[in-house]
Design a protein around this motif. Structure first.
Motif, PDB file in Angstrom:
ATOM      1  N   VAL B  24       0.849  -1.204   0.000  1.00  0.00           N
ATOM      2  CA  VAL B  24       0.000   0.000   0.000  1.00  0.00           C
ATOM      3  C   VAL B  24       0.877   1.244   0.000  1.00  0.00           C
ATOM      4  CG1 VAL B  24      -1.877   1.172   1.166  1.00  0.00           C
ATOM      5  CG2 VAL B  24      -1.706  -1.296   1.304  1.00  0.00           C
ATOM      6  N   GLN B  25       1.924   1.202   0.827  1.00  0.00           N
ATOM      7  CA  GLN B  25       2.820   2.348   0.892  1.00  0.00           C
ATOM      8  C   GLN B  25       3.475   2.597  -0.459  1.00  0.00           C
ATOM      9  OE1 GLN B  25       5.327   1.058   4.092  1.00  0.00           O
ATOM     10  NE2 GLN B  25       4.115   2.153   5.596  1.00  0.00           N
ATOM     11  N   MET B  27       2.251   1.750  -3.322  1.00  0.00           N
ATOM     12  CA  MET B  27       1.249   2.199  -4.282  1.00  0.00           C
ATOM     13  C   MET B  27       1.039   3.705  -4.197  1.00  0.00           C
ATOM     14  SD  MET B  27      -1.523  -0.804  -4.271  1.00  0.00           S
ATOM     15  CE  MET B  27      -2.988   0.098  -4.634  1.00  0.00           C
ATOM     16  N   VAL B  28       1.120   4.245  -2.983  1.00  0.00           N
ATOM     17  CA  VAL B  28       0.965   5.694  -2.840  1.00  0.00           C
ATOM     18  C   VAL B  28       2.214   6.405  -3.325  1.00  0.00           C
ATOM     19  CG1 VAL B  28       0.630   7.556  -1.196  1.00  0.00           C
ATOM     20  CG2 VAL B  28      -0.604   5.437  -0.926  1.00  0.00           C
ATOM     21  N   VAL B  32       3.683   9.426  -7.223  1.00  0.00           N
ATOM     22  CA  VAL B  32       4.320  10.707  -6.901  1.00  0.00           C
ATOM     23  C   VAL B  32       5.733  10.733  -7.451  1.00  0.00           C
ATOM     24  CG1 VAL B  32       4.986  12.239  -5.043  1.00  0.00           C
ATOM     25  CG2 VAL B  32       2.910  10.902  -4.848  1.00  0.00           C
ATOM     26  N   ILE B 101       5.251   9.561   1.516  1.00  0.00           N
ATOM     27  CA  ILE B 101       4.081   9.220   2.318  1.00  0.00           C
ATOM     28  C   ILE B 101       3.966  10.211   3.456  1.00  0.00           C
ATOM     29  CG2 ILE B 101       3.175   7.536   3.933  1.00  0.00           C
ATOM     30  CD1 ILE B 101       4.378   5.394   2.205  1.00  0.00           C
TER      31      ILE B 101
END
Lengths: 160, 314
Positions: B24-25, B27-28, B32, B101
């Motif tokens: 998940v990390q 993916m964020v 960017v 993040i």
């Protein structure tokens, strides 16, 4: 009723909320970020209380704690209490107009933030900044959009 | 929650959950970083050429400084050997990227993209180009969490470069700066004093810049002076950080010291496990040229930093 399509669709929105929570934003918006995960879980508790309720709220709170690096159980506690209230009022909330819902959301996020505030206080890290409470306001402002988008999403994919 | 602060088994649960949530990390973080990359590709050739020239001239300047520094350093180590002090600054270094993040605004922590696979260990010092950033508090397989120096839970043993006055720099939640705690009102602290790490806690190597004193208020009604320090590391802006493996001699010394003190057995075992890690790292860095060149460049950087400090001292 427990079909895998529903669970998958709900999980997808949940994942999106987690990503929005972590998305890097300019520094001045730090306190303005709406409580995305809470909003999503409130919505699903309102609409599909047999899939999403207090148990999942607790679990997502734990995930939030791990991702945010806060004390394990802090968000879980706040989330559980708020979602319990939502589950109690679930059938009434569905009948409300968007404005009334928005006000209830403001109240819920305020309770959520208050619990977090207390736990942080016990740890000695209270944010001495009134902007902290503005996240409730942004959550309320964002709610009509979240609600209508999720509503059409739910009907489109026949979730629940 | 009480178990999280007091208990011992919870870190393992946290560890496994962290591993599970790493995708998940990423993916964020990925989109960017991609936008950053695209922006890089789009920059014009003209700008690149200009930048290249600028960098070359700067490299020349830095090279000349490094030459002088080598002499100074050898002299310094000789003098230190004479004094039988074994404090050494340089160790193994690895460059890590911050993940894009945002964390909870309460906690001053960042996540870097190196984990236990790269022999990162808990308690490891983390620096950026300008100074001390913090230390590793939690290690996952691919990522690890760094507690920044301005977190209220962080305390760094420090000293004032001008006169060697020792202090502890604590994070301040309200201002995002550091505070020197328990400094008597009569002590000699002035505005614009440079604070460096003292190396006394044996977590942070000695002599890295921590910050600059921005405000000293000596209120006679208080017991201690209130000293605010602006951290010199770019805590909220840096993209790349240095993970430092402190010199092996320091760790050896630490192990010996704990043995002498007859500390709890498992504690010394922890130290030993820390001790073995830099060796492994050494072998890996030797095997791959790329890494060693990285190391060299970062060593240069740390050398520059040293020069900065020594200038201030002198």
């Amino acid at each position: 009723m427990a079909n895998s399509n529903t669970i998958f669709m709900i999980a997808l929105t949940f994942l999106l909320a987690l990503m929005l929570t972590m998305l890097p934003m300019p520094a001045w918006t730090v306190w303005l970020r709406p409580a995305w995960v809470l909003l999503i879980i409130i919505y699903w508790t309102m609409e599909t209380p047999y899939y999403v309720n207090v148990g999942l709220a607790w679990f997502s709170g734990i995930i939030l704690d791990v991702l945010n690096g806060t004390l394990l159980g802090e968000h879980a506690l706040a989330m559980t209490i708020v979602i319990y209230l939502v589950a109690r009022m679930q059938s009434r909330l569905r009948m409300f107009s968007l404005l009334q819902q928005g006000l209830m959301i403001f109240l819920f996020t305020l309770i959520y933030q208050f619990i977090l505030y207390c736990v942080q206080g016990f740890q000695g890290e209270v944010p001495r900044n009134y902007l902290y409470w503005s996240a409730s306001a942004t959550s309320m402002i964002v709610w009509p959009w979240v609600y209508s988008v999720l509503q059409s999403y739910r009907r489109r994919f026949k979730v629940g | 929650m009480i178990f999280d602060t007091r208990g011992s088994s919870i870190p393992q649960i946290r560890h496994t959950l962290t591993v599970a949530l790493t995708p998940v990390q990423y993916m964020v973080s990925m989109p960017v970083q991609w936008t950053g990359k695209i922006a890089k590709i789009v920059t014009t050739q003209d700008a690149l050429i200009k930048e290249n020239h600028e960098l070359r001239s700067r490299e020349l300047l830095l090279k000349s400084q490094v030459q002088r520094l080598l002499a100074v350093e050898s002299e310094n180590s000789q003098l230190k050997a004479l004094m039988r002090s074994s404090a050494q600054v340089q160790g193994k270094v690895l460059i890590a990227q911050l993940m894009a993040i945002d964390s909870d605004p309460f906690v001053h922590q960042v996540i870097v993209d190196k984990g236990s696979r790269d022999n990162v260990f808990v308690g490891q010092p983390v620096l950026d180009a300008n100074g001390v950033m913090g230390k590793v508090i939690q290690v996952g397989l691919l990522t690890s969490r760094v507690l920044l120096v301005n977190d209220p839970h962080s305390g760094v043993p420090a000293q004032i470069a001008r006169n060697g006055l020792r202090a502890i720099a604590m994070g301040d939640n309200f201002t995002g700066k550091l505070r020197l705690v328990n400094i008597p009102l009569t002590s000699d602290v002035r505005k614009n004093d440079v604070i460096v790490t003292s190396g006394l806690g044996e977590h942070f190597p000695e002599g890295y810049p921590l910050g600059v004193v921005t405000d000293v208020s000596k209120d006679p009604s208080l017991q201690f002076a209130v000293i605010t320090v602006e951290p010199s590391a770019e805590l909220d802006r840096a993209r790349e950080v240095l993970l430092v493996w402190p010199n092996k001699r320091l760790l050896d010394k630490k192990a010996v010291a704990t043995d002498e003190n007859k500390a709890v057995e498992n504690k010394s075992a922890e130290n030993k496990s820390d001790e073995t890690k830099p060796e492994e790292n050494k072998s890996t860095t030797n095997s791959s040229e790329k890494k060693s060149s990285e190391k060299k460049s970062s060593e240069k950087k740390s050398a520059e930093k040293k020069s900065g400090v020594s200038k201030i001292n002198g």
